[in-house]
Design an enzyme around this catalytic site. Structure first.
Site, PDB file in Angstrom:
ATOM      1  N   HIS A 360       6.391  17.481  -4.066  1.00 30.07           N
ATOM      2  CA  HIS A 360       4.799  17.357  -3.696  1.00 30.07           C
ATOM      3  C   HIS A 360       4.314  18.153  -3.025  1.00 30.07           C
ATOM      4  O   HIS A 360       2.669  18.158  -2.684  1.00 30.07           O
ATOM      5  CB  HIS A 360       5.640  16.183  -3.338  1.00 30.07           C
ATOM      6  CG  HIS A 360       5.953  14.617  -4.208  1.00 30.07           C
ATOM      7  ND1 HIS A 360       4.457  14.053  -4.947  1.00 30.07           N
ATOM      8  CD2 HIS A 360       6.622  13.765  -4.154  1.00 30.07           C
ATOM      9  CE1 HIS A 360       5.109  13.190  -5.230  1.00 30.07           C
ATOM     10  NE2 HIS A 360       6.757  13.249  -5.283  1.00 30.07           N
ATOM     11  N   ASP A 434       2.449  -1.376  -4.965  1.00 25.85           N
ATOM     12  CA  ASP A 434       4.019  -1.247  -4.863  1.00 25.85           C
ATOM     13  C   ASP A 434       4.236  -2.260  -6.597  1.00 25.85           C
ATOM     14  O   ASP A 434       5.235  -2.597  -6.724  1.00 25.85           O
ATOM     15  CB  ASP A 434       3.724  -2.000  -3.601  1.00 25.85           C
ATOM     16  CG  ASP A 434       4.409  -1.279  -2.735  1.00 25.85           C
ATOM     17  OD1 ASP A 434       3.754  -0.341  -3.202  1.00 25.85           O
ATOM     18  OD2 ASP A 434       3.769  -1.814  -1.273  1.00 25.85           O
TER      19      ASP A 434
HETATM   20  N1  BES Z   1       6.196   9.206  -3.243  1.00 22.73           N
HETATM   21  C1  BES Z   1       7.353   8.303  -3.747  1.00 22.73           C
HETATM   22  C2  BES Z   1       7.859   7.480  -2.911  1.00 22.73           C
HETATM   23  C3  BES Z   1       6.527   6.279  -2.958  1.00 22.73           C
HETATM   24  C4  BES Z   1       6.120   6.280  -4.381  1.00 22.73           C
HETATM   25  C5  BES Z   1       6.629   5.446  -2.463  1.00 22.73           C
HETATM   26  C6  BES Z   1       5.408   5.459  -4.316  1.00 22.73           C
HETATM   27  C7  BES Z   1       4.783   4.756  -2.164  1.00 22.73           C
HETATM   28  C8  BES Z   1       4.605   4.388  -3.502  1.00 22.73           C
HETATM   29  C9  BES Z   1       8.181   9.405  -3.232  1.00 22.73           C
HETATM   30  O1  BES Z   1       8.383  11.562  -3.914  1.00 22.73           O
HETATM   31  C10 BES Z   1       9.706   9.377  -4.768  1.00 22.73           C
HETATM   32  O2  BES Z   1       9.081  10.086  -5.752  1.00 22.73           O
HETATM   33  N2  BES Z   1      10.818   9.062  -4.344  1.00 22.73           N
HETATM   34  C11 BES Z   1      11.748   9.301  -5.363  1.00 22.73           C
HETATM   35  C12 BES Z   1      12.407  10.090  -5.246  1.00 22.73           C
HETATM   36  C13 BES Z   1      13.408  10.585  -6.353  1.00 22.73           C
HETATM   37  C14 BES Z   1      12.619  10.290  -7.283  1.00 22.73           C
HETATM   38  C15 BES Z   1      14.285  11.562  -6.452  1.00 22.73           C
HETATM   39  C16 BES Z   1      13.120   7.915  -4.607  1.00 22.73           C
HETATM   40  O3  BES Z   1      12.048   7.130  -3.240  1.00 22.73           O
HETATM   41  O4  BES Z   1      13.634   6.760  -4.740  1.00 22.73           O
HETATM   42 ZN    ZN Z   2       7.404  11.433  -5.946  1.00 18.32          ZN
END
Ligand code: BES
Ligand code: ZN
Length: 665
Positions: A360, A434
């Site tokens: 990211h 969300d």
């Molecule tokens: N940015 C996201 C988390 C997020 C997305 C928070 C949309 C709120 C709204 C983070 O980078 C993410 O994608 N996390 C994933 C990681 C996985 C795909 C490896 C997770 O939390 O599972």
């Molecule tokens: Zn992500």
């Protein structure tokens, strides 16, 4: 002392200021979101850190002026097409006793439209005490209007501006229910001695702890003075000094312009351990050594990503390990990714999460989705880059297995999603972003890029990506701007390879296109063969040859067992491989879910402690959903949730509330 003196000066100015600003307030216009007039803006000063700068932050600022169109964001009240924030100075006390951040934010802005007489911000559940405006070097009160709360967007805060001023100060307090903060009591932490607080602002929760133009179309630099109990350490998505003195008084500078959803803070009984000159881990003592061992490839990850996609532009890259209630796997807060401890498996089997959050730093933090409808520009690109990093570090076999697992999940997930949510360029219609969250922007987005890579060849596609990151550095863009860019920089030169119609299908049609690549893993083909011969009694369970299976092979195995697997076979698996007691949280999750589907009861005790100890949504929500399908299951879920709920983050509470209370509606 100082503040008393200032107060009295302020009081004297009050009458004049009120008179001035009430004039301006009269002209406050309604929400500008439906204003489709596109205006031309000069993007604010963008500052980039010198590449490869190590521990000590050296920033060289280059002013970049780009002509760009401003478009409204349906998830923000902000009038950023008229007045646009450029910089924040936060000054906050972290008050654990009241579960509240209290203090001021100074908001610097530039006028995009001459004569604009109000600044419109987003807030949610914030108490606004006073608003001042800087006029000829003095702070004077100005009028403001806090509108009624909208369930999705929160409350619009309109601040009257006076001519010649480019800074306002908001005195405010957050409330305990702030959707973007979690406050943990000492008992809810690993160390049990001190409280913990952290923020999670994506997608639209920054507004619950900072009155701000909470849209990814706006970028701000920031500084922060943060006061905490003396024994606690505060860290932020800014420059963190690795050897900060522990004194409860912390100062942060973030000289690079970032969208507000990337402003982040964590406060707790934290320790730091370096992994390399520019990478390290912040964590409660208990997780520190294990986290450092698990994630010690981070520096190498940064290096291979730089080699593929250009310099890492943010100085340090540290990790903050959060309590297990963190509702996500990770969050890409710049310079300091927030990470769930549930991926510390002891064997690096889940470190693709670090590759993801690091990725990211190019896709998302450097080049940002302009609105939450364009989330795939963040998550699809990031999932693609993540997998390229994994391939570089751990080889093609593992990278393909990870792709295949994601695609399998995606294929299953799209069957249950509303059709509209399976489109890459989402139509949110004011819905809470969300609520539309799914694997689609991630894996369908990733597969779109894998598709392009295969069509144009890796070399050409990599060049395109490097240019894309450079051309849009520190900017946000929409899906249609991306489409234009893709057309001009990739398709046009190679027009016979991919048709425009194919691109349209990928971006705007529901479900999964026929042209979607189908990653196949030879390793998984072998697993499928073993499963088949066990199920047909050609082989015994001992002959499955599972001794050397990796976590990914186990996940594939469990996820592909037949729906009607007998309890006897479940029991055989459990006895032979102790799956109920697996310490790998992904394997445990897959197994517990299968057990619930099959009605295999010996897991219930483990399930209970799993649900109480973990708050990561991806790992608990499918389990609650499955439980809610039967009467007994729902009763179990309600009983366990009563215990678990206080430890969950507000976001997880919201999701699980909706599942276990569905029958009351
Ligand atoms: N940015 C996201 C988390 C997020 C997305 C928070 C949309 C709120 C709204 C983070 O980078 C993410 O994608 N996390 C994933 C990681 C996985 C795909 C490896 C997770 O939390 O599972
Ligand atoms: Zn992500």
């Amino acid at each position: 002392m100082k503040s008393k003196l200032l107060m009295s000066i302020r009081m004297n100015k009050l009458i004049l200021a009120t008179a001035l600003s009430s004039l301006a307030l009269g002209a406050l216009t309604a929400c500008q979101n439906d204003d489709n007039n596109k205006v031309v803006e000069q993007s604010s000063k963008l500052e980039q850190t010198s590449a490869n700068s190590v521990a000590k932050q050296e920033t060289s600022s280059t002013a970049v002026h780009k002509t760009k169109q401003v478009r409204p964001d349906e998830h923000s009240y902000a009038n950023f097409d008229q007045v646009k924030l450029t910089h924040l100075d936060l000054d906050l006390d972290v008050v654990f006793a009241e579960k509240s951040l209290q203090g001021t934010v100074d908001l610097s802005f530039e006028r995009i439209k001459e004569g604009a007489d109000s600044l419109v911000l987003d807030t949610r559940d914030i108490i606004i005490e006073q608003v001042e405006i800087e006029k000829e070097g003095q702070w004077v009160p100005t009028q403001f209007d806090l509108a009624d709360k909208d369930d999705v967007l929160g409350s619009k805060l309109s601040i009257a501006l006076v001519e010649g001023s480019d800074k306002v100060r908001v005195h405010y307090k957050t409330q305990p229910q702030a959707s973007g903060l979690q406050w943990l009591t000492p008992e809810q932490t690993a160390g049990k001695k001190h409280p913990f607080m952290y923020s999670q602002a994506q997608a639209i929760h920054a507004r619950s702890f900072i009155p701000v133009q909470d849209t990814p179309a706006v970028r701000v630099t920031y500084t922060a003075n943060i006061r905490t109990p003396k024994e606690l350490l505060a860290v932020m998505s800014a420059f963190n000094e690795p050897d900060t003195e522990l004194d409860g008084d912390y100062h942060f500078e973030m000289p690079q312009a970032i969208p507000p959803y990337l402003i982040a803070i964590g406060v707790g009984d934290l320790r730091f351990k370096a992994m390399s000159d520019r990478t390290g881990v912040y964590s409660e003592e208990v997780y520190l050594d294990a986290a450092v061992a698990e994630f010690d490839d981070t520096e190498e990850m940064v290096q291979v990503t730089e080699k593929m996609y250009g310099p890492y532009r943010w100085g340090r890259y540290d990790l903050l390990i959060l309590p297990p209630s963190f509702p996500f796997g990770g969050m890409e807060n710049p310079r300091l990714s927030f990470i769930t401890p549930t991926v510390i498996a002891g064997d690096k089997s889940l470190v693709n999460l670090i590759a993801h959050e690091l990725a990211h730093s190019w896709s998302g933090n450097l080049v940002t989705n302009a609105s939450w409808r364009d989330l795939w520009l963040n998550e699809g690109f990031t999932s693609y880059v993540e997998n390229r990093i994994m391939e570089e570090l751990f080889g093609e076999k593992r990278a393909i297995m990870e792709q295949a697992l994601s695609v399998q999940d995606l294929r299953a997930e799209v069957q249950d999603l509303p059709k509209g949510d399976t489109v890459l360029h989402l139509e949110l219609n004011g819905r809470d972003p969300d609520d539309a969250f799914s694997g689609v922007p991630y894996t369908k987005g990733q597969m779109f890029l894998v598709y392009l890579e295969k069509k144009f060849g890796r070399e050409t596609f990599d060049k395109f990506l490097v240019k894309y990151f450079n051309d849009h550095a520190f900017q946000s863009l929409t899906t249609s701007e991306f489409k234009q860019y893709l057309n001009d920089n990739l398709l046009a030169e190679n027009s016979d390879l991919v048709s425009k119609a194919d691109i349209e299908t990928w971006l705007h049609e529901p479900m999964l296109p026929e042209t979607m690549p189908n990653p196949t893993s030879d390793a998984f083909v072998i697993i499928d063969g073993a499963t088949k011969s066990w199920l047909s009694d050609e082989k015994t369970i001992e002959q499955l040859d599972s001794d050397n299976w990796t976590v990914h092979e186990w996940l594939h195995f469990i996820n592909n067992l037949p729906e009607d697997l007998s309890l006897e076979r479940m029991n055989q698996l459990d006895t032979s491989f102790e799956l109920t007691q697996s310490t790998n949280n992904e394997i445990a999750h897959a197994w517990l879910l299968l057990a619930l589907k099959r009605g295999y009861e010996p897991v219930m005790e483990r399930l209970e402690s799993y649900l109480i100890n973990i708050g990561r949504r991806k790992l608990i929500v499918p389990l609650y959903k499955q439980l809610a399908k039967t009467e007994d299951g729902l009763a179990f879920a309600k009983r366990v949730y009563q215990v678990a709920r206080p430890g969950y983050h507000p976001l997880a509470q919201g999701t699980v509330d909706a599942i276990v209370n569905a029958d009351n509606n």
